[in-house]
Design a protein around this motif. Structure first.
Motif, PDB file in Angstrom:
ATOM      1  N   MET A   3      37.359  43.123  34.018  1.00  0.00           N
ATOM      2  CA  MET A   3      38.666  43.558  34.524  1.00  0.00           C
ATOM      3  C   MET A   3      39.151  44.830  33.830  1.00  0.00           C
ATOM      4  O   MET A   3      39.709  45.714  34.458  1.00  0.00           O
ATOM      5  CB  MET A   3      39.686  42.440  34.341  1.00  0.00           C
ATOM      6  CG  MET A   3      41.000  42.712  34.988  1.00  0.00           C
ATOM      7  SD  MET A   3      41.984  41.232  34.895  1.00  0.00           S
ATOM      8  CE  MET A   3      43.522  41.832  35.493  1.00  0.00           C
ATOM      9  N   ASN A   4      38.914  44.950  32.523  1.00  0.00           N
ATOM     10  CA  ASN A   4      39.346  46.154  31.800  1.00  0.00           C
ATOM     11  C   ASN A   4      38.658  47.401  32.316  1.00  0.00           C
ATOM     12  O   ASN A   4      39.246  48.464  32.371  1.00  0.00           O
ATOM     13  CB  ASN A   4      39.097  46.000  30.302  1.00  0.00           C
ATOM     14  CG  ASN A   4      40.065  45.024  29.664  1.00  0.00           C
ATOM     15  OD1 ASN A   4      41.141  44.773  30.185  1.00  0.00           O
ATOM     16  ND2 ASN A   4      39.671  44.465  28.532  1.00  0.00           N
ATOM     17  N   ASP A   5      37.371  47.291  32.687  1.00  0.00           N
ATOM     18  CA  ASP A   5      36.662  48.444  33.228  1.00  0.00           C
ATOM     19  C   ASP A   5      37.286  48.927  34.523  1.00  0.00           C
ATOM     20  O   ASP A   5      37.409  50.118  34.762  1.00  0.00           O
ATOM     21  CB  ASP A   5      35.187  48.123  33.467  1.00  0.00           C
ATOM     22  CG  ASP A   5      34.408  48.007  32.169  1.00  0.00           C
ATOM     23  OD1 ASP A   5      33.337  47.397  32.204  1.00  0.00           O
ATOM     24  OD2 ASP A   5      34.873  48.520  31.139  1.00  0.00           O
ATOM     25  N   ILE A  76      34.183  61.494  34.257  1.00  0.00           N
ATOM     26  CA  ILE A  76      35.064  62.541  33.739  1.00  0.00           C
ATOM     27  C   ILE A  76      35.585  62.251  32.331  1.00  0.00           C
ATOM     28  O   ILE A  76      35.847  63.177  31.567  1.00  0.00           O
ATOM     29  CB  ILE A  76      36.230  62.833  34.722  1.00  0.00           C
ATOM     30  CG1 ILE A  76      36.845  64.212  34.450  1.00  0.00           C
ATOM     31  CG2 ILE A  76      37.289  61.750  34.663  1.00  0.00           C
ATOM     32  CD1 ILE A  76      35.984  65.346  34.840  1.00  0.00           C
ATOM     33  N   LEU A  77      35.715  60.983  31.965  1.00  0.00           N
ATOM     34  CA  LEU A  77      36.193  60.679  30.619  1.00  0.00           C
ATOM     35  C   LEU A  77      35.215  61.204  29.566  1.00  0.00           C
ATOM     36  O   LEU A  77      35.622  61.713  28.524  1.00  0.00           O
ATOM     37  CB  LEU A  77      36.424  59.177  30.436  1.00  0.00           C
ATOM     38  CG  LEU A  77      37.485  58.538  31.350  1.00  0.00           C
ATOM     39  CD1 LEU A  77      37.641  57.060  31.016  1.00  0.00           C
ATOM     40  CD2 LEU A  77      38.815  59.258  31.280  1.00  0.00           C
ATOM     41  N   LEU A 102      43.230  57.754  27.910  1.00  0.00           N
ATOM     42  CA  LEU A 102      43.449  58.641  26.780  1.00  0.00           C
ATOM     43  C   LEU A 102      42.822  58.081  25.506  1.00  0.00           C
ATOM     44  O   LEU A 102      42.226  58.831  24.722  1.00  0.00           O
ATOM     45  CB  LEU A 102      44.941  58.882  26.571  1.00  0.00           C
ATOM     46  CG  LEU A 102      45.622  59.750  27.622  1.00  0.00           C
ATOM     47  CD1 LEU A 102      47.129  59.754  27.423  1.00  0.00           C
ATOM     48  CD2 LEU A 102      45.073  61.168  27.589  1.00  0.00           C
ATOM     49  N   ALA A 103      42.941  56.774  25.304  1.00  0.00           N
ATOM     50  CA  ALA A 103      42.349  56.146  24.117  1.00  0.00           C
ATOM     51  C   ALA A 103      40.832  56.284  24.132  1.00  0.00           C
ATOM     52  O   ALA A 103      40.217  56.582  23.097  1.00  0.00           O
ATOM     53  CB  ALA A 103      42.750  54.676  24.036  1.00  0.00           C
ATOM     54  N   LYS A 104      40.218  56.108  25.296  1.00  0.00           N
ATOM     55  CA  LYS A 104      38.759  56.257  25.396  1.00  0.00           C
ATOM     56  C   LYS A 104      38.337  57.701  25.130  1.00  0.00           C
ATOM     57  O   LYS A 104      37.377  57.948  24.414  1.00  0.00           O
ATOM     58  CB  LYS A 104      38.259  55.809  26.757  1.00  0.00           C
ATOM     59  CG  LYS A 104      38.152  54.315  26.897  1.00  0.00           C
ATOM     60  CD  LYS A 104      37.370  53.958  28.134  1.00  0.00           C
ATOM     61  CE  LYS A 104      37.126  52.455  28.099  1.00  0.00           C
ATOM     62  NZ  LYS A 104      35.852  52.084  28.632  1.00  0.00           N
ATOM     63  N   ILE A 105      39.057  58.646  25.711  1.00  0.00           N
ATOM     64  CA  ILE A 105      38.740  60.067  25.498  1.00  0.00           C
ATOM     65  C   ILE A 105      38.862  60.399  24.022  1.00  0.00           C
ATOM     66  O   ILE A 105      37.975  61.039  23.444  1.00  0.00           O
ATOM     67  CB  ILE A 105      39.650  60.972  26.360  1.00  0.00           C
ATOM     68  CG1 ILE A 105      39.352  60.763  27.845  1.00  0.00           C
ATOM     69  CG2 ILE A 105      39.485  62.441  25.957  1.00  0.00           C
ATOM     70  CD1 ILE A 105      40.413  61.347  28.770  1.00  0.00           C
ATOM     71  N   SER A 109      35.771  61.490  21.586  1.00  0.00           N
ATOM     72  CA  SER A 109      35.780  62.861  21.081  1.00  0.00           C
ATOM     73  C   SER A 109      35.631  62.923  19.570  1.00  0.00           C
ATOM     74  O   SER A 109      35.387  64.000  19.016  1.00  0.00           O
ATOM     75  CB  SER A 109      37.053  63.595  21.510  1.00  0.00           C
ATOM     76  OG  SER A 109      38.188  63.061  20.866  1.00  0.00           O
ATOM     77  N   LEU A 110      35.729  61.805  18.904  1.00  0.00           N
ATOM     78  CA  LEU A 110      35.595  61.777  17.450  1.00  0.00           C
ATOM     79  C   LEU A 110      34.145  61.749  16.989  1.00  0.00           C
ATOM     80  O   LEU A 110      33.849  61.998  15.835  1.00  0.00           O
ATOM     81  CB  LEU A 110      36.336  60.561  16.873  1.00  0.00           C
ATOM     82  CG  LEU A 110      37.844  60.541  17.114  1.00  0.00           C
ATOM     83  CD1 LEU A 110      38.438  59.252  16.599  1.00  0.00           C
ATOM     84  CD2 LEU A 110      38.511  61.750  16.472  1.00  0.00           C
TER      85      LEU A 110
END
Length: 111
Positions: A3-5, A76-77, A102-105, A109-110
């Protein structure tokens, strides 16, 4: 897919517009960076080897830019994370996307 996906991959019209605008700005920046690199390298052309090196550089850059700047929401993420990591895009420019996106991006990115 859990469901989260499905929550993370769903895109509202507003989010898609924000993503498209950010994507286009990052692409313009990448092209600008490339043009500046070409200007520097072309100023150093002094032999046939340097001409071929510039050609090879351009071929590589074309492959990378065309591969990266393909606007498909399903990946795109990952694209945004790499653009943020390379400082072609800021997280602030992605404000308006869902918190999970945003949290995934940010997390990707880290690395």
């Amino acid at each position: 897919m859990n469901m989260n996906d499905s929550i993370v991959t769903g895109w509202s019209e507003q989010e898609e517009a924000i993503a498209r605008g950010a994507f286009d700005r990052a692409q313009r920046r990448a092209v600008h960076v490339l043009i500046e690199a070409i200007r520097v390298q072309s100023g150093r052309l002094d032999s046939i080897d340097s001409v071929w090196n510039l050609h090879d550089f351009l071929s590589t850059q074309r492959y990378q830019i065309e591969g990266r700047f393909d606007f498909r929401l399903d990946g795109i993420l990952f694209v945004f994370a790499s653009l943020v990591k390379e400082k072609l895009l800021s997280l602030e420019e992605l404000e308006g996307l869902g918190d999970e996106k945003l949290a995934k991006i940010k997390a990707m990115s880290l690395f």
